[in-house]
Design an enzyme around this catalytic site. Structure first.
Site, PDB file in Angstrom:
ATOM      1  N   ARG A  30       0.860  -1.198  -0.423  1.00  0.00           N
ATOM      2  CA  ARG A  30      -0.170   0.067  -0.453  1.00  0.00           C
ATOM      3  C   ARG A  30       0.724   0.874   0.050  1.00  0.00           C
ATOM      4  NH1 ARG A  30      -1.107  -2.600   4.887  1.00  0.00           N
ATOM      5  NH2 ARG A  30       0.043  -2.295   6.551  1.00  0.00           N
ATOM      6  N   CYS A  51       7.449  21.329  38.141  1.00  0.00           N
ATOM      7  CA  CYS A  51       8.129  20.443  36.557  1.00  0.00           C
ATOM      8  C   CYS A  51       9.555  20.504  37.581  1.00  0.00           C
ATOM      9  CB  CYS A  51       8.656  21.643  35.153  1.00  0.00           C
ATOM     10  SG  CYS A  51      10.280  20.107  35.095  1.00  0.00           S
ATOM     11  N   CYS A  54      12.778  22.058  36.338  1.00  0.00           N
ATOM     12  CA  CYS A  54      12.509  24.163  35.815  1.00  0.00           C
ATOM     13  C   CYS A  54      13.292  24.868  36.494  1.00  0.00           C
ATOM     14  CB  CYS A  54      11.019  24.553  35.894  1.00  0.00           C
ATOM     15  SG  CYS A  54      10.092  24.243  34.357  1.00  0.00           S
ATOM     16  N   ASN A  76      21.430  11.940  39.346  1.00  0.00           N
ATOM     17  CA  ASN A  76      20.296  10.906  39.103  1.00  0.00           C
ATOM     18  C   ASN A  76      19.927  10.836  40.935  1.00  0.00           C
ATOM     19  OD1 ASN A  76      17.733   9.905  38.926  1.00  0.00           O
ATOM     20  ND2 ASN A  76      18.241   9.407  36.966  1.00  0.00           N
ATOM     21  N   HIS A 114      11.010  25.096  29.370  1.00  0.00           N
ATOM     22  CA  HIS A 114      10.270  23.486  29.843  1.00  0.00           C
ATOM     23  C   HIS A 114       9.523  23.800  28.428  1.00  0.00           C
ATOM     24  CE1 HIS A 114       7.873  20.983  32.742  1.00  0.00           C
ATOM     25  NE2 HIS A 114       6.918  21.117  31.883  1.00  0.00           N
ATOM     26  N   ASN A 154      15.305   9.682  26.672  1.00  0.00           N
ATOM     27  CA  ASN A 154      14.254   9.156  25.671  1.00  0.00           C
ATOM     28  C   ASN A 154      13.006  10.885  26.267  1.00  0.00           C
ATOM     29  OD1 ASN A 154      14.880   6.785  25.901  1.00  0.00           O
ATOM     30  ND2 ASN A 154      14.395   6.758  29.134  1.00  0.00           N
ATOM     31  N   CYS A 161       8.998   8.311  28.832  1.00  0.00           N
ATOM     32  CA  CYS A 161      10.441   9.973  29.393  1.00  0.00           C
ATOM     33  C   CYS A 161       8.903  10.409  30.701  1.00  0.00           C
ATOM     34  CB  CYS A 161       9.741  10.823  28.090  1.00  0.00           C
ATOM     35  SG  CYS A 161      10.681  12.416  29.271  1.00  0.00           S
ATOM     36  N   SER A 162       9.284  10.707  31.718  1.00  0.00           N
ATOM     37  CA  SER A 162       8.288  11.133  32.866  1.00  0.00           C
ATOM     38  C   SER A 162       8.532  12.772  32.809  1.00  0.00           C
ATOM     39  CB  SER A 162       9.233  11.088  34.058  1.00  0.00           C
ATOM     40  OG  SER A 162      10.600  11.735  34.046  1.00  0.00           O
ATOM     41  N   HIS A 165       9.811  18.062  30.012  1.00  0.00           N
ATOM     42  CA  HIS A 165      11.242  19.233  30.001  1.00  0.00           C
ATOM     43  C   HIS A 165      11.991  19.041  29.299  1.00  0.00           C
ATOM     44  CE1 HIS A 165      12.759  22.696  32.226  1.00  0.00           C
ATOM     45  NE2 HIS A 165      13.595  21.868  31.701  1.00  0.00           N
ATOM     46  N   HIS A 167      14.877  16.508  28.749  1.00  0.00           N
ATOM     47  CA  HIS A 167      16.617  16.580  29.271  1.00  0.00           C
ATOM     48  C   HIS A 167      16.461  15.501  28.886  1.00  0.00           C
ATOM     49  CE1 HIS A 167      12.962  14.197  31.025  1.00  0.00           C
ATOM     50  NE2 HIS A 167      14.213  13.826  30.823  1.00  0.00           N
ATOM     51  N   GLN A 169      19.552  11.995  29.546  1.00  0.00           N
ATOM     52  CA  GLN A 169      20.559  11.464  31.060  1.00  0.00           C
ATOM     53  C   GLN A 169      21.780  10.237  29.992  1.00  0.00           C
ATOM     54  OE1 GLN A 169      18.005   8.012  33.516  1.00  0.00           O
ATOM     55  NE2 GLN A 169      16.395   8.800  32.083  1.00  0.00           N
ATOM     56  N   HIS A 297      29.059   7.222  16.615  1.00  0.00           N
ATOM     57  CA  HIS A 297      28.130   7.337  16.049  1.00  0.00           C
ATOM     58  C   HIS A 297      26.893   7.221  17.194  1.00  0.00           C
ATOM     59  CE1 HIS A 297      28.439   2.695  17.258  1.00  0.00           C
ATOM     60  NE2 HIS A 297      27.733   3.364  16.984  1.00  0.00           N
ATOM     61  N   LYS A 312       4.807   0.384  16.678  1.00  0.00           N
ATOM     62  CA  LYS A 312       5.466  -0.794  16.549  1.00  0.00           C
ATOM     63  C   LYS A 312       5.682  -1.478  17.579  1.00  0.00           C
ATOM     64  CE  LYS A 312       8.948  -2.738  14.344  1.00  0.00           C
ATOM     65  NZ  LYS A 312       8.642  -3.929  13.305  1.00  0.00           N
ATOM     66  N   GLN A 324      11.831  -7.831  13.061  1.00  0.00           N
ATOM     67  CA  GLN A 324      11.362  -7.617  11.765  1.00  0.00           C
ATOM     68  C   GLN A 324      10.827  -6.771  11.378  1.00  0.00           C
ATOM     69  OE1 GLN A 324       7.769  -7.936  11.176  1.00  0.00           O
ATOM     70  NE2 GLN A 324       7.890  -8.079   8.615  1.00  0.00           N
TER      71      GLN A 324
HETATM   72  P1  H2U Z   1      12.998  10.269  31.814  1.00  0.00           P
HETATM   73  O1  H2U Z   1      14.041  10.749  31.055  1.00  0.00           O
HETATM   74  O2  H2U Z   1      12.766   8.557  31.525  1.00  0.00           O
HETATM   75  O3  H2U Z   1      11.805  11.059  32.033  1.00  0.00           O
HETATM   76  O4  H2U Z   1      14.024   9.742  33.887  1.00  0.00           O
HETATM   77  C1  H2U Z   1      14.215  11.476  34.204  1.00  0.00           C
HETATM   78  C2  H2U Z   1      15.018  10.722  35.541  1.00  0.00           C
HETATM   79  O5  H2U Z   1      14.939  12.085  36.223  1.00  0.00           O
HETATM   80  C3  H2U Z   1      14.892   9.704  35.899  1.00  0.00           C
HETATM   81  O6  H2U Z   1      16.065   8.746  35.979  1.00  0.00           O
HETATM   82  C4  H2U Z   1      15.301  11.744  37.576  1.00  0.00           C
HETATM   83  C5  H2U Z   1      15.159  10.096  37.309  1.00  0.00           C
HETATM   84  O7  H2U Z   1      15.155   8.917  37.799  1.00  0.00           O
HETATM   85  N1  H2U Z   1      14.629  12.233  38.777  1.00  0.00           N
HETATM   86  C6  H2U Z   1      15.296  12.270  39.415  1.00  0.00           C
HETATM   87  O8  H2U Z   1      16.573  12.794  39.425  1.00  0.00           O
HETATM   88  N2  H2U Z   1      14.534  13.974  40.324  1.00  0.00           N
HETATM   89  C7  H2U Z   1      13.419  14.074  40.302  1.00  0.00           C
HETATM   90  O9  H2U Z   1      13.375  14.837  41.944  1.00  0.00           O
HETATM   91  C8  H2U Z   1      12.846  13.387  39.895  1.00  0.00           C
HETATM   92  C9  H2U Z   1      13.072  12.757  38.519  1.00  0.00           C
HETATM   93 ZN    ZN Z   2      10.074  22.527  32.986  1.00  0.00          ZN
END
Ligand code: H2U
Ligand code: ZN
Length: 347
Positions: A30, A51, A54, A76, A114, A154, A161-162, A165, A167, A169, A297, A312, A324
């Site tokens: 298609r 946030c 922020c 983290n 943000h 992510n 992704c939580s 904003h 960001h 890792q 890369h 997917k 696949q």
């Molecule tokens: P994501 O990229 O998957 O959204 O993860 C964001 C990271 O931010 C996550 O690994 C960290 C979480 O542990 N985090 C902090 O370090 N401090 C916070 O106050 C909240 C989230």
């Molecule tokens: Zn923010």
């Protein structure tokens, strides 16, 4: 040498991992529907008091973000890896095998804003992010117990992704993780056999053929790899075969910022949405070895298939048998290549 069976089920070799991908192009005869979503005006504010990334806001525990103006990196608060643990291990008759793993996890804010994402940031602002990645790679990689620095992003709820904003890792650790470990084996054996880097020679071939090339500048090329698994997967390859973040010239850093902007704009323009993906870099390990085989890369792995909502799923045959895909890499490259280079919000 052309593929003469592009309309028939076939397998392609991922030369970076040594694993095969099943391609079933006959399932998608298609034509491209060009299905695009309604242009939803993003309601995100420039600053969100709730946030945790922020400027000026508080995070988990009692940490507080500075009023940063450009980029900002911190350990983290929920690190998956820890630097100070006692070395220990078990090996029960080759059956129960485990050992401790030291590491450091960092979070990198790309911008104080943000409401922005990489494709909407100025190239100069992305360049600041590149500089931060270089600094983090240098600093983390110089620690004796850190042998690999995995930098990634992510993007989007679909990728887990939580927080919107902008960001990314970093997970830096003792062991070389599985994906770069496979790439190390493949790149080493190619280099031993040919005396040149695997991705350098591959890039030369792709530039000759052009059919999988999506965009390029003086220092980087982005293409859909021949062995792509995700529908719109891309690979960013440096033209010069260098191995590390810290090997980049100022012009190459600029080029990296530019190519990231180019490909992420195209991604957003595919369905007129903020395009979800997991992306990340594969620089050489920081294990103190020279790594002449390693070619710097970056991978983009987006989950979307035919629209902003159709994902997917990597299930069933893929979990139990083999990766696949249906649409060919060439077809995906053509679609991405033809998309506008100006972000849809600015068109
Ligand atoms: P994501 O990229 O998957 O959204 O993860 C964001 C990271 O931010 C996550 O690994 C960290 C979480 O542990 N985090 C902090 O370090 N401090 C916070 O106050 C909240 C989230
Ligand atoms: Zn923010």
């Amino acid at each position: 040498m052309e593929i003469k069976f592009n309309d028939r089920p076939h397998r392609r070799l991922n030369i970076l991992t040594g694993e095969w991908v099943q391609v079933s192009p006959h399932r998608t005869q298609r034509p491209w529907q060009g299905q695009q979503e309604e242009q939803v005006k993003d309601q995100k504010p420039e600053y969100d008091e709730k946030c945790y990334l922020c400027p000026g806001n508080s995070r988990a525990g009692d940490a507080e973000n500075p009023y940063y103006k450009s980029t900002f990196a911190f350990d983290n608060d929920f690190s998956a890896l820890l630097p100070d643990i006692d070395v220990d291990g078990v090996d029960r008759d080759d059956l129960l095998v485990a050992r401790t793993e030291k590491g450091i996890c960092r979070v990198i804010c790309f911008s104080p804003r943000h409401d922005l994402t990489l494709p909407e940031m100025e190239t100069g602002q992305i360049r600041n992010v590149v500089d931060l990645w270089v600094d983090e790679y240098r600093e983390l990689g110089s620690k004796t117990f850190i042998n690999y620095v995995q930098i990634f992003e992510n993007k989007g709820e679909m990728m887990g992704c939580s927080n919107p904003h902008p960001h990314g890792q970093i997970w830096a650790q003792e062991s070389i993780p599985e994906e770069p470990a496979k790439e190390l084996v493949q790149q080493q054996s190619y280099y031993q056999k040919h005396g040149s880097t695997l991705l350098g020679d591959y890039l030369e071939l792709e530039l000759e053929k052009q059919e999988r090339v999506v965009a390029q500048n003086d220092h980087f090329v982005v293409l859909v790899p021949f062995w792509a698994f995700w529908p719109y997967e891309t690979l960013v390859i440096s033209r010069r075969p260098f191995a590390r973040f810290t090997d980049m010239t100022p012009d190459e850093k600029e080029g990296l910022a530019d190519i990231i902007k180019k490909i992420t704009i195209k991604y957003d323009n595919l369905f007129n949405i903020s395009f979800p993906y997991s992306a990340g870099f594969h620089p050489a390990p920081t294990d103190g070895k020279p790594h002449p085989e390693w070619h710097f890369h970056m991978h983009f792995y987006p989950p979307l298939l035919r629209s902003a909502t159709i994902k997917k799923f990597s299930v069933g045959y893929e979990m139990l048998g083999n990766e696949q895909r249906d649409i060919t890499a060439e077809y995906a490259a053509e679609i991405l290549r033809d998309l506008p280079n100006v972000h849809y919000k600015l068109q």
